[in-house]
Design a protein around this motif. Structure first.
Motif, PDB file in Angstrom:
ATOM      1  N   UNK A 222      32.505  27.999  39.733  1.00  0.00           N
ATOM      2  CA  UNK A 222      31.546  28.752  38.922  1.00  0.00           C
ATOM      3  C   UNK A 222      31.374  30.142  39.522  1.00  0.00           C
ATOM      4  N   UNK A 223      31.555  31.158  38.679  1.00  0.00           N
ATOM      5  CA  UNK A 223      31.472  32.547  39.125  1.00  0.00           C
ATOM      6  C   UNK A 223      30.178  33.175  38.637  1.00  0.00           C
ATOM      7  N   UNK A 224      29.469  33.824  39.553  1.00  0.00           N
ATOM      8  CA  UNK A 224      28.254  34.538  39.162  1.00  0.00           C
ATOM      9  C   UNK A 224      28.581  35.644  38.174  1.00  0.00           C
ATOM     10  N   UNK A 225      29.712  36.325  38.399  1.00  0.00           N
ATOM     11  CA  UNK A 225      30.177  37.377  37.504  1.00  0.00           C
ATOM     12  C   UNK A 225      31.678  37.189  37.315  1.00  0.00           C
ATOM     13  N   UNK A 226      32.098  36.845  36.107  1.00  0.00           N
ATOM     14  CA  UNK A 226      33.507  36.531  35.871  1.00  0.00           C
ATOM     15  C   UNK A 226      34.394  37.756  36.079  1.00  0.00           C
ATOM     16  N   UNK A 228      34.019  40.305  38.119  1.00  0.00           N
ATOM     17  CA  UNK A 228      34.220  40.539  39.559  1.00  0.00           C
ATOM     18  C   UNK A 228      35.148  39.491  40.157  1.00  0.00           C
ATOM     19  N   UNK A 229      35.041  38.251  39.688  1.00  0.00           N
ATOM     20  CA  UNK A 229      35.923  37.197  40.196  1.00  0.00           C
ATOM     21  C   UNK A 229      37.376  37.507  39.847  1.00  0.00           C
ATOM     22  N   UNK A 233      40.649  38.288  42.334  1.00  0.00           N
ATOM     23  CA  UNK A 233      41.960  37.651  42.238  1.00  0.00           C
ATOM     24  C   UNK A 233      43.066  38.708  42.207  1.00  0.00           C
ATOM     25  N   UNK A 234      42.844  39.791  41.464  1.00  0.00           N
ATOM     26  CA  UNK A 234      43.858  40.848  41.374  1.00  0.00           C
ATOM     27  C   UNK A 234      44.114  41.483  42.741  1.00  0.00           C
ATOM     28  N   UNK A 235      43.054  41.705  43.509  1.00  0.00           N
ATOM     29  CA  UNK A 235      43.218  42.274  44.848  1.00  0.00           C
ATOM     30  C   UNK A 235      44.011  41.343  45.761  1.00  0.00           C
TER      31      UNK A 235
END
Length: 313
Positions: A222-226, A228-229, A233-235
């Motif tokens: 569960x992500x607080x902010x999708x 940002x999640x 992942x991209x980084x």
């Protein structure tokens, strides 16, 4: 006079028979209930104390947090939840319940699985617990689901020496769709599902049931902010691919599906939200010669997961 004397003596004379109408009263009432269900038995008192403690004691929070407890109500829903392996802590049974086949089967399943407290409760208490829903004398308490953290899914793939294969859901609110996606991720060797913390489906009893037991081995984060999640992942070098009806490429044309991948699926009606769509590295579409405007999240995710798994092999 003789008849009067016979009545006064207290002796019974000839009586008319029931004609077999009372035969049902002589039939057995099924197997003896488990010790946890027999009022006054030591195991019944112990089970009751444990159930009260589990309700009152706050659950510790993991990195991904926990959902709240859930109640499954009604004889058929409770039986089906137990049969499908939905996690449960307590089965509440109404006092003096009509012991029909569904009740007996539910009690048998709970006893066979083990670890489920059996509690007998008066009907007013069950009415209070369920806010007046038609519980039919059976209420099953489902424990809070312990969510993973989005970073855990990529870490699990790294530990296995595999490229991450993750599905993120954007605006999907039907728990059955979430359960179907979890099932597809498990079938095609994925590493988990990410859902937003708000305005999204969670791992309810319905999601567990639709996952057909695969939720026990496929983590949901569960992500607080999708957004940002996804950026995180991209980084980490993971390609983020969003599904969109107006995507720039078809899934068969995208080479990135064979590498580390996050597949983002939007809701059937709205699709991807603006910010999530802008965060994706690519937006792809599924060709549909039949002319359908959209697919539900479970079907769409399954198609892309199959294509990604095929390329990895």
């Amino acid at each position: 006079m003789a008849a009067n004397n016979r009545r006064m003596s207290g002796k019974k004379g000839a009586q008319v028979g029931s004609g077999g109408q009372r035969r049902k009263g002589l039939e057995g009432k099924g197997p003896t209930p488990p010790a946890e269900m027999r009022k006054g038995h030591k195991k019944n008192r112990v089970a009751g104390a444990k159930a009260k403690q589990s309700v009152r004691r706050p659950a510790p929070r993991g990195r991904g947090g926990k959902s709240t407890s859930e109640l499954v109500v009604g004889r058929n829903p409770v039986f089906e939840a137990l049969r499908e392996g939905v996690p449960a802590t307590t089965l509440y049974v109404q006092q003096f319940i009509d012991n029909d086949e569904r009740v007996r089967e539910a009690l048998q399943l709970a006893a066979e699985r083990g670890g489920i407290n059996l509690m007998e409760a008066p009907r007013p208490e069950l009415d209070r617990m369920t806010n007046g829903l038609n519980h039919q004398g059976l209420v099953l308490q489902v424990p809070p689901y312990e969510y993973a953290h989005p970073e855990d899914l990529a870490a699990e793939a790294a530990d296995a020496g595999e490229d991450p294969l993750i599905v993120a859901l954007d605006g999907v609110t039907d728990p059955r769709n979430l359960g179907a996606v979890v099932r597809s991720v498990s079938a095609f060797g994925g590493h988990g599902v990410v859902v937003p913390e708000r305005r999204a489906a969670g791992m309810t009893a319905g999601a567990w049931k639709t996952s057909a037991g695969t939720a026990a081995r496929t983590p949901v984060a569960r992500a607080t902010n999708l957004t940002r999640a996804l950026e995180s992942y991209k980084k980490a070098g993971i390609t983020v691919v969003g599904l969109a009806a107006d995507g720039e490429a078809e899934i068969g044309e995208l080479d990135a599906l064979g590498g580390p991948l996050v597949i983002v699926v939007g809701s059937e009606g709205r699709g991807l939200s603006r910010l999530v769509g802008e965060t994706c590295d690519f937006r792809v579409r599924i060709p549909m010669p039949g002319g359908a405007e959209s697919l539900n999240a479970g079907v769409a995710a399954g198609i892309v997961l199959y294509e990604a798994a095929r390329r990895r092999v």
